[in-house]
Design a protein around this motif. Structure first.
Motif, PDB file in Angstrom:
ATOM      1  N   LYS A   7       0.862  -1.182   0.000  1.00 36.73           N
ATOM      2  CA  LYS A   7       0.000   0.000   0.000  1.00 36.73           C
ATOM      3  C   LYS A   7       0.896   1.228   0.000  1.00 36.73           C
ATOM      4  CE  LYS A   7      -3.757   2.279   2.354  1.00 36.73           C
ATOM      5  NZ  LYS A   7      -4.576   2.389   3.542  1.00 36.73           N
ATOM      6  N   ASP A   8       0.659   2.100  -1.000  1.00 35.46           N
ATOM      7  CA  ASP A   8       1.417   3.344  -1.118  1.00 35.46           C
ATOM      8  C   ASP A   8       0.398   4.465  -1.226  1.00 35.46           C
ATOM      9  OD1 ASP A   8       3.405   5.229  -1.461  1.00 35.46           O
ATOM     10  OD2 ASP A   8       3.643   4.821  -3.598  1.00 35.46           O
ATOM     11  N   LYS A   9       0.212   5.194  -0.138  1.00 37.16           N
ATOM     12  CA  LYS A   9      -0.816   6.230  -0.038  1.00 37.16           C
ATOM     13  C   LYS A   9      -2.174   5.624  -0.360  1.00 37.16           C
ATOM     14  CE  LYS A   9       2.442   9.914  -0.854  1.00 37.16           C
ATOM     15  NZ  LYS A   9       2.824  11.048  -1.625  1.00 37.16           N
ATOM     16  N   LYS A  10      -2.814   6.037  -1.467  1.00 36.83           N
ATOM     17  CA  LYS A  10      -4.144   5.534  -1.804  1.00 36.83           C
ATOM     18  C   LYS A  10      -4.090   4.313  -2.725  1.00 36.83           C
ATOM     19  CE  LYS A  10      -6.481   9.945  -1.399  1.00 36.83           C
ATOM     20  NZ  LYS A  10      -7.342  10.927  -2.076  1.00 36.83           N
ATOM     21  N   PHE A  11      -2.916   3.948  -3.178  1.00 34.05           N
ATOM     22  CA  PHE A  11      -2.786   2.859  -4.145  1.00 34.05           C
ATOM     23  C   PHE A  11      -2.375   1.566  -3.465  1.00 34.05           C
ATOM     24  CE2 PHE A  11      -1.872   6.799  -6.414  1.00 34.05           C
ATOM     25  CZ  PHE A  11      -2.822   6.735  -7.413  1.00 34.05           C
TER      26      PHE A  11
END
Length: 79
Positions: A7-11
């Protein structure tokens, strides 16, 4: 906690199942073998091109010597 997604921020990105060191090692060995084959193939092709270049250079030199000696390159012109 086996880190199959990241998970990278909203992605959220699929990372895949963790691979054991044996599988990773095999994949890397295959890549190394593939690269070695590519290098060998390119080295052979380069050697062939160098040989061709030397042959053409020798031919040009021989033709120039024949022209200087008045040989005319072995062709006879009929008018």
């Amino acid at each position: 906690a086996i880190e199959i997604i990241v998970k990278d921020k909203k992605f959220i990105r699929w990372k895949g199942f963790p691979q054991g060191p044996d599988k990773e090692r095999l994949l890397l060995q295959r890549k190394v073998e593939d690269r070695r084959r590519e290098v060998d193939d390119k080295a052979r092709a380069l050697e062939e091109k160098a040989t061709q270049m030397i042959r053409v250079s020798n031919l040009v030199e021989r033709n120039a010597e024949m022209l200087q000696a008045g040989g005319g390159g072995g062709r006879k012109h009929h008018h």
